[in-house]
Design an enzyme around this catalytic site. Structure first.
Site, mmCIF file in Angstrom:
data_model
loop_
_atom_site.group_PDB
_atom_site.id
_atom_site.type_symbol
_atom_site.label_atom_id
_atom_site.label_comp_id
_atom_site.label_asym_id
_atom_site.label_seq_id
_atom_site.Cartn_x
_atom_site.Cartn_y
_atom_site.Cartn_z
ATOM 1 N N TRP A 132 0.912 -1.103 0.111
ATOM 2 C CA TRP A 132 0.111 0.021 -0.107
ATOM 3 C C TRP A 132 0.839 1.284 0.078
ATOM 4 O O TRP A 132 0.211 2.419 -0.309
ATOM 5 C CB TRP A 132 -0.934 0.125 1.252
ATOM 6 N N ASN A 133 2.245 1.113 0.259
ATOM 7 C CA ASN A 133 3.090 2.550 0.438
ATOM 8 C C ASN A 133 3.104 3.103 -0.636
ATOM 9 O O ASN A 133 3.462 4.498 -0.566
ATOM 10 C CB ASN A 133 4.117 2.198 1.569
ATOM 11 N N GLY A 208 6.517 -6.384 0.093
ATOM 12 C CA GLY A 208 5.713 -6.202 1.123
ATOM 13 C C GLY A 208 6.567 -6.669 2.465
ATOM 14 O O GLY A 208 7.866 -6.589 2.401
ATOM 15 N N SER A 209 5.890 -7.073 3.597
ATOM 16 C CA SER A 209 6.523 -7.308 4.848
ATOM 17 C C SER A 209 7.450 -8.899 4.847
ATOM 18 O O SER A 209 7.166 -9.686 3.716
ATOM 19 C CB SER A 209 5.538 -7.681 5.847
ATOM 20 N N GLU A 230 10.740 -8.477 -2.660
ATOM 21 C CA GLU A 230 11.233 -7.193 -2.319
ATOM 22 C C GLU A 230 10.669 -7.008 -0.847
ATOM 23 O O GLU A 230 9.327 -6.499 -0.909
ATOM 24 C CB GLU A 230 10.709 -5.924 -3.103
ATOM 25 N N CYS A 264 10.460 1.349 2.793
ATOM 26 C CA CYS A 264 11.303 0.238 2.854
ATOM 27 C C CYS A 264 12.835 0.433 3.069
ATOM 28 O O CYS A 264 13.663 0.077 3.982
ATOM 29 C CB CYS A 264 11.374 -0.797 2.105
ATOM 30 N N GLU A 358 12.054 -2.841 12.421
ATOM 31 C CA GLU A 358 11.710 -2.080 11.705
ATOM 32 C C GLU A 358 10.849 -0.965 12.105
ATOM 33 O O GLU A 358 9.639 -1.445 12.274
ATOM 34 C CB GLU A 358 11.235 -2.467 10.109
#
Length: 453
Positions: A132-133, A208-209, A230, A264, A358
């Site tokens: 979403w970022n 994502g995570s 990623e 990220c 993080e």
């Protein structure tokens, strides 16, 4: 509850809800992409490039509309949203301009007589699972190179970004790509697993995570599918010397607050040489404390809300836990709904949770080091390995550190310098692949050897 919905984080208001696909709809989407591949893969590279160039043009023509959508979806300040649309257009155009490089044969020097070449050909249908970022930028850096080489795309966007996902589908349709070349899908995680298992799907890319990446990679591995990951990062910002401390501090602020701190590859751990530490902390904390928090549509807003109330609550819990374990909040640290101010932590030690976590929001941790070796050791003492930043006036020192840093990217005396031609990606828990640049176009291709006597 509808899984796909636009919930404005600035107000908490649900603006729109979207249905997920039925299982029959999932089958139709896979079939469409598979049939689309038969057409798109046989389309001349020059024609694929022309269609992608039109995709870039439509991003620019619809710039204001696209930007407003993601401000509503995830709270990105308007100027940053406009910049993201521009960058997505630039990335897409880059692959249109370089289609011959990424599809042309690569001759090999051989020991015997005759010839040998590596011919890059597409694999087929790919599933992209997007975060979403960066609702446009992330899609561009996955979709553009893969469409350029002739693959087709099933695109699962984040559940909170359905409106921007629909806007992108309209762009790819209006740009003249054949039916099935780019297919937006709203699916559950279980349905995504079904898609990965389908024999017509040749690979999957996840941004994502770490948790999401591991889950997808496990499924892909069971079905022998290529996977590109990623994932997260906790990038070090190493400051060892400077002729302009104010400029170095501003670079640190820019690197930490970009995208409301939800990036990220943002600088998150600030590692400062002893004789600059006190002055850096003072100036850095003042600048983060002064960063205006407010309406993301306002032109003077630096920090809008985080992407959701839940995201702000998670960040606040991390900060409060760090404090309970002995860290010091120099500035910030007080949540207001989904809004979180610029925050600086000091006194974080290796026995605290914050040392290895993080912080996905505008929180920076600052560490004091005595020398270059201690700085490098601290920078590498993390499970992540995405990006890194080195500030020094000593060119030889910069070269040494760049060589020693365990990360996929090192930026020396510069931040926010991503560009379409520069590969993006990490090592360790930060991922397994590269996006952007010419390397991105090699992730999902058949590098076929053709040897002729």
């Amino acid at each position: 509850m509808t899984e796909y919905a636009v919930v404005n984080p600035a107000t908490g208001e649900t603006l729109a809800e979207y249905d997920t696909l039925s299982d029959a709809g999932v089958e139709d989407a896979i079939a469409s992409a598979h049939e689309g591949y038969r057409v798109w893969s046989r389309t001349a590279p020059s024609e694929r490039a022309a269609a992608l160039r039109r995709v870039a043009e439509l991003h620019r023509e619809r710039r204001d509309e696209l930007a407003a959508i993601i401000v509503r979806e995830m709270g990105k300040p308007l100027e940053a949203a406009l910049g993201e649309v521009d960058f997505a257009a630039d990335i897409t155009e880059y692959y249109a301009d370089n289609v011959d490089k990424i599809t042309g044969d690569s001759p090999l020097d051989i020991l015997g007589e005759g010839t040998a070449v590596i011919r890059r050909s597409p694999l087929g249908v790919l599933l992209g699972i997007m975060p979403w970022n960066f609702p446009y930028y992330q899609v561009a850096r996955f979709a553009a190179p893969n469409l350029a080489v002739g693959n087709t795309i099933l695109l699962k966007h984040a559940p909170q970004c359905p409106e921007s996902a629909e806007a992108l589908q309209a762009i790819y349709d209006d740009a003249g790509l054949p039916s099935g070349a780019y297919v937006n899908i709203r699916v559950t995680n279980d349905q995504a697993a079904t898609i990965i298992a389908d024999r017509r799907v040749q690979g999957v890319s996840v941004t994502g995570s770490e948790r999401a990446g591991a889950a997808v990679a496990e499924i892909a591995g069971r079905h022998l599918k290529k996977v590109a990951l990623e994932l997260g990062g906790s990038d070090p910002f190493i400051l060892l010397s400077t002729d302009d401390l104010d400029a170095a501090v501003q670079a640190a602020v820019d690197a930490r607050l970009d995208n409301n701190g939800q990036s990220c590859n943002a600088a998150k751990r600030f590692i400062v040489i002893d004789d600059l530490y006190d002055a850096f902390v003072e100036k850095f904390a003042a600048a983060l404390g002064d960063a205006k928090v407010g309406d993301p549509f306002a032109v003077d807003t630096v920090l809008g809300p985080l992407s959701s109330l839940a995201a702000a609550e998670r960040l606040d819990e991390q900060v409060q836990r760090a404090v309970s374990q002995g860290a010091t909040v120099v500035v910030g640290g007080t949540r207001d709904g989904a809004y979180y101010p610029g925050t600086v932590l000091t006194g974080v030690t290796s026995d605290m949770d914050a040392y290895g976590e993080e912080f996905f929001g505008p929180v920076g941790t600052v560490y004091r080091v005595a020398d270059e070796d201690e700085a490098v050791a601290l920078a590498n003492d993390t499970g992540y390995g995405l990006g890194s930043y080195v500030f020094t006036t000593d060119a030889a020192q910069a070269e040494r550190i760049a060589d020693r840093i365990e990360a996929g990217m090192v930026y020396v005396n510069v931040v926010l310098a991503d560009s379409p031609e520069l590969p993006f990606g990490g090592v360790k828990r930060s991922g397994t692949s590269r996006e952007m640049g010419l390397l991105a176009a090699d992730e999902f291709v058949n590098k076929k050897l053709i040897r002729t006597a």
